[in-house]
Structure formats: C-alpha cells, structure tokens
Design a protein around this motif. Structure first.
Motif, PDB file in Angstrom:
ATOM      1  N   LEU A 197       0.840  -1.207   0.000  1.00 40.93           N
ATOM      2  CA  LEU A 197       0.000   0.000   0.000  1.00 40.93           C
ATOM      3  C   LEU A 197       0.866   1.244   0.000  1.00 40.93           C
ATOM      4  CD1 LEU A 197      -2.726  -0.655   2.713  1.00 40.93           C
ATOM      5  CD2 LEU A 197      -3.056  -0.527   0.236  1.00 40.93           C
ATOM      6  N   GLU A 198       0.457   2.256  -0.773  1.00 40.88           N
ATOM      7  CA  GLU A 198       1.234   3.499  -0.778  1.00 40.88           C
ATOM      8  C   GLU A 198       0.458   4.687  -0.236  1.00 40.88           C
ATOM      9  OE1 GLU A 198       4.060   4.127  -4.065  1.00 40.88           O
ATOM     10  OE2 GLU A 198       3.247   2.273  -4.882  1.00 40.88           O
ATOM     11  N   LEU A 199      -0.825   4.493   0.001  1.00 41.48           N
ATOM     12  CA  LEU A 199      -1.647   5.578   0.538  1.00 41.48           C
ATOM     13  C   LEU A 199      -2.899   4.989   1.180  1.00 41.48           C
ATOM     14  CD1 LEU A 199      -2.266   8.701   0.661  1.00 41.48           C
ATOM     15  CD2 LEU A 199      -3.470   8.402  -1.523  1.00 41.48           C
ATOM     16  N   VAL A 200      -3.324   5.619   2.288  1.00 41.73           N
ATOM     17  CA  VAL A 200      -4.595   5.249   2.918  1.00 41.73           C
ATOM     18  C   VAL A 200      -5.476   6.498   2.963  1.00 41.73           C
ATOM     19  CG1 VAL A 200      -5.720   4.447   5.042  1.00 41.73           C
ATOM     20  CG2 VAL A 200      -3.536   3.427   4.335  1.00 41.73           C
ATOM     21  N   LEU A 201      -6.713   6.358   2.452  1.00 48.36           N
ATOM     22  CA  LEU A 201      -7.724   7.414   2.577  1.00 48.36           C
ATOM     23  C   LEU A 201      -8.714   6.943   3.634  1.00 48.36           C
ATOM     24  CD1 LEU A 201      -8.322   8.198  -1.221  1.00 48.36           C
ATOM     25  CD2 LEU A 201      -6.884   9.460   0.393  1.00 48.36           C
ATOM     26  N   LEU A 202      -8.866   7.736   4.682  1.00 46.31           N
ATOM     27  CA  LEU A 202      -9.567   7.274   5.888  1.00 46.31           C
ATOM     28  C   LEU A 202     -10.764   8.152   6.205  1.00 46.31           C
ATOM     29  CD1 LEU A 202      -9.436   5.441   8.503  1.00 46.31           C
ATOM     30  CD2 LEU A 202      -7.941   7.210   9.479  1.00 46.31           C
ATOM     31  N   ASP A 203     -11.935   7.513   6.276  1.00 48.88           N
ATOM     32  CA  ASP A 203     -13.163   8.200   6.686  1.00 48.88           C
ATOM     33  C   ASP A 203     -13.113   8.443   8.198  1.00 48.88           C
ATOM     34  OD1 ASP A 203     -15.815   9.177   6.591  1.00 48.88           O
ATOM     35  OD2 ASP A 203     -16.675   7.171   6.841  1.00 48.88           O
ATOM     36  N   TRP A 204     -13.895   9.402   8.649  1.00 45.84           N
ATOM     37  CA  TRP A 204     -13.955   9.694  10.080  1.00 45.84           C
ATOM     38  C   TRP A 204     -15.028   8.834  10.764  1.00 45.84           C
ATOM     39  CZ3 TRP A 204     -11.135  13.875  12.490  1.00 45.84           C
ATOM     40  CH2 TRP A 204     -11.348  13.940  13.869  1.00 45.84           C
ATOM     41  N   ASN A 205     -16.275   8.995  10.339  1.00 50.04           N
ATOM     42  CA  ASN A 205     -17.403   8.329  11.020  1.00 50.04           C
ATOM     43  C   ASN A 205     -17.679   6.962  10.413  1.00 50.04           C
ATOM     44  OD1 ASN A 205     -18.119  10.529  12.825  1.00 50.04           O
ATOM     45  ND2 ASN A 205     -18.710  11.606  10.962  1.00 50.04           N
ATOM     46  N   MET A 206     -17.430   5.921  11.228  1.00 50.30           N
ATOM     47  CA  MET A 206     -17.675   4.538  10.794  1.00 50.30           C
ATOM     48  C   MET A 206     -18.029   3.713  12.022  1.00 50.30           C
ATOM     49  SD  MET A 206     -14.411   3.866   8.259  1.00 50.30           S
ATOM     50  CE  MET A 206     -13.211   4.543   9.407  1.00 50.30           C
ATOM     51  N   PRO A 207     -18.831   2.645  11.813  1.00 51.01           N
ATOM     52  CA  PRO A 207     -19.089   1.724  12.923  1.00 51.01           C
ATOM     53  C   PRO A 207     -17.866   0.862  13.217  1.00 51.01           C
ATOM     54  CG  PRO A 207     -20.067   0.886  10.913  1.00 51.01           C
ATOM     55  CD  PRO A 207     -19.498   2.231  10.574  1.00 51.01           C
ATOM     56  N   VAL A 208     -17.908   0.137  14.303  1.00 52.51           N
ATOM     57  CA  VAL A 208     -16.891  -0.833  14.756  1.00 52.51           C
ATOM     58  C   VAL A 208     -15.611  -0.124  15.209  1.00 52.51           C
ATOM     59  CG1 VAL A 208     -15.598  -2.953  14.280  1.00 52.51           C
ATOM     60  CG2 VAL A 208     -17.824  -2.587  13.180  1.00 52.51           C
ATOM     61  N   MET A 209     -14.919   0.523  14.276  1.00 45.83           N
ATOM     62  CA  MET A 209     -13.739   1.322  14.625  1.00 45.83           C
ATOM     63  C   MET A 209     -13.728   2.536  13.715  1.00 45.83           C
ATOM     64  SD  MET A 209      -9.651   0.496  14.383  1.00 45.83           S
ATOM     65  CE  MET A 209      -9.679  -1.006  15.349  1.00 45.83           C
ATOM     66  N   ASP A 210     -13.817   3.724  14.300  1.00 40.07           N
ATOM     67  CA  ASP A 210     -13.871   4.926  13.456  1.00 40.07           C
ATOM     68  C   ASP A 210     -12.466   5.389  13.063  1.00 40.07           C
ATOM     69  OD1 ASP A 210     -12.839   6.551  15.520  1.00 40.07           O
ATOM     70  OD2 ASP A 210     -14.815   7.290  16.126  1.00 40.07           O
ATOM     71  N   GLY A 211     -12.408   6.446  12.284  1.00 41.18           N
ATOM     72  CA  GLY A 211     -11.132   6.902  11.741  1.00 41.18           C
ATOM     73  C   GLY A 211     -10.149   7.332  12.813  1.00 41.18           C
ATOM     74  N   LEU A 212     -10.635   8.040  13.816  1.00 37.99           N
ATOM     75  CA  LEU A 212      -9.740   8.494  14.886  1.00 37.99           C
ATOM     76  C   LEU A 212      -9.203   7.308  15.694  1.00 37.99           C
ATOM     77  CD1 LEU A 212      -8.479  10.995  16.164  1.00 37.99           C
ATOM     78  CD2 LEU A 212     -10.439  11.091  17.731  1.00 37.99           C
ATOM     79  N   GLU A 213     -10.059   6.325  15.950  1.00 38.27           N
ATOM     80  CA  GLU A 213      -9.602   5.111  16.655  1.00 38.27           C
ATOM     81  C   GLU A 213      -8.544   4.367  15.829  1.00 38.27           C
ATOM     82  OE1 GLU A 213     -13.558   3.845  19.230  1.00 38.27           O
ATOM     83  OE2 GLU A 213     -13.572   3.475  17.077  1.00 38.27           O
ATOM     84  N   PHE A 214      -8.740   4.348  14.507  1.00 34.07           N
ATOM     85  CA  PHE A 214      -7.760   3.718  13.620  1.00 34.07           C
ATOM     86  C   PHE A 214      -6.417   4.441  13.735  1.00 34.07           C
ATOM     87  CE2 PHE A 214      -5.512   3.504   9.559  1.00 34.07           C
ATOM     88  CZ  PHE A 214      -5.564   2.155   9.239  1.00 34.07           C
ATOM     89  N   LEU A 215      -6.460   5.777  13.725  1.00 37.39           N
ATOM     90  CA  LEU A 215      -5.220   6.557  13.851  1.00 37.39           C
ATOM     91  C   LEU A 215      -4.538   6.281  15.192  1.00 37.39           C
ATOM     92  CD1 LEU A 215      -6.310  10.040  12.437  1.00 37.39           C
ATOM     93  CD2 LEU A 215      -4.723   8.415  11.364  1.00 37.39           C
ATOM     94  N   LYS A 216      -5.330   6.209  16.261  1.00 32.47           N
ATOM     95  CA  LYS A 216      -4.754   5.978  17.594  1.00 32.47           C
ATOM     96  C   LYS A 216      -4.150   4.580  17.707  1.00 32.47           C
ATOM     97  CE  LYS A 216      -7.306   9.442  20.174  1.00 32.47           C
ATOM     98  NZ  LYS A 216      -8.467   9.776  21.016  1.00 32.47           N
ATOM     99  N   LYS A 217      -4.831   3.601  17.103  1.00 34.95           N
ATOM    100  CA  LYS A 217      -4.287   2.227  17.104  1.00 34.95           C
ATOM    101  C   LYS A 217      -2.961   2.198  16.350  1.00 34.95           C
ATOM    102  CE  LYS A 217      -5.536  -2.513  15.601  1.00 34.95           C
ATOM    103  NZ  LYS A 217      -5.219  -3.241  16.841  1.00 34.95           N
ATOM    104  N   ASN A 218      -2.921   2.905  15.209  1.00 34.58           N
ATOM    105  CA  ASN A 218      -1.675   2.939  14.440  1.00 34.58           C
ATOM    106  C   ASN A 218      -0.586   3.713  15.188  1.00 34.58           C
ATOM    107  OD1 ASN A 218      -0.095   2.357  12.082  1.00 34.58           O
ATOM    108  ND2 ASN A 218      -0.286   4.530  11.573  1.00 34.58           N
ATOM    109  N   GLY A 219      -0.992   4.738  15.928  1.00 37.12           N
ATOM    110  CA  GLY A 219      -0.019   5.483  16.739  1.00 37.12           C
ATOM    111  C   GLY A 219       0.637   4.585  17.777  1.00 37.12           C
ATOM    112  N   ALA A 220      -0.136   3.655  18.335  1.00 34.34           N
ATOM    113  CA  ALA A 220       0.377   2.749  19.360  1.00 34.34           C
ATOM    114  C   ALA A 220       1.152   1.580  18.752  1.00 34.34           C
ATOM    115  CB  ALA A 220      -0.782   2.217  20.199  1.00 34.34           C
ATOM    116  N   GLU A 221       0.738   1.120  17.556  1.00 32.60           N
ATOM    117  CA  GLU A 221       1.282  -0.133  17.012  1.00 32.60           C
ATOM    118  C   GLU A 221       2.109   0.049  15.739  1.00 32.60           C
ATOM    119  OE1 GLU A 221      -1.982  -2.905  16.566  1.00 32.60           O
ATOM    120  OE2 GLU A 221      -2.857  -2.309  18.482  1.00 32.60           O
TER     121      GLU A 221
END
Ligand SMILES: [Mg+2]
Length: 119
Positions: free
Chosen positions: A46-70
């Motif tokens: 992958l060379e780019l990720v386009l990330l929505d904000w509002n989503m069920p299960v795990m939203d965009g901000l949660e995805f960013l925070k998970k990536n920040g940790a991992e």
C-alpha cells in the motif's frame, strides 16, 4: 499505486475508486477501521490510505490511535472528512494523519492531494 480506501459507505468507495482508477491507481476497500487494520496488514504494498472519520466498529480516529500505538501502517494516511472544525482536523493530524481532504471532493482535488503526500 495501491490505495486503501477505508469508508463505511460503499457508494463513496465506488466513487473514490473510480477517481483513483482514472488517475492510474488501484483502490481496495475496507468498510471500517478494524477491516482497514486487517487490509493494511495483508497488503504490504500500500502506498496511501484514505480514511473516513465516522464509521461503525472502529472509526477513523480510533484507527489513527491504534496505528499510533502499534505503527502497523507505513503508508501516509489522509483523513477524508466532512468535519470542517479546525479542532477536529487538528485532532486527526495530531494522531498521525499526514493531511486531510474535505468531502465531497473532485478527482482534481484528489490528484493534487496525492501529489502533495506521496513522492
Ligand atoms: Mg462514514
């Protein structure tokens, strides 16, 4: 290049995917942050990720925070948002998004953004 679009709206994915195709790129879809995490893990090219904000299960901000940790995602992450509040955009940038793009956007705007964040 291969672009991961993480958005719970299939019509939005179809639209963005078509724009990416016209710009010579390949799009793959994840329908929430958790699915996005799995797709990032499964696609090392992958060379780019386009990330929505509002989503069920795990939203965009949660995805960013998970990536920040991992640090599972090596590709730049651009937030796609309808949020035009500066503090929300700052929160995304502070949590690892390299840039943001306001929805709805055109293929020209997307192309310019890609040129800015990818070398
Ligand atoms: Mg959404």
């Amino acid at each position: 290049m291969k672009v991961l679009v993480i958005d719970d709206s299939k019509p939005i994915f179809m639209m963005v995917s078509q724009m990416l195709k016209e710009l010579g790129h390949e799009a793959i879809w994840a329908e929430n942050g958790q699915d996005g995490f799995e797709k990032v893990t499964a696609n090392s090219d992958l060379e780019l990720v386009l990330l929505d904000w509002n989503m069920p299960v795990m939203d965009g901000l949660e995805f960013l925070k998970k990536n920040g940790a991992e640090s599972f995602c090596k590709a730049p992450i651009v937030m796609m948002t309808t949020e035009n509040k500066p503090e929300k955009i700052q929160e995304a940038l502070k949590n690892g998004a390299i840039d943001y793009i306001m929805k709805p956007f055109t293929a020209d705007i997307l192309e310019n953004k890609i040129e800015m964040v990818c070398d």
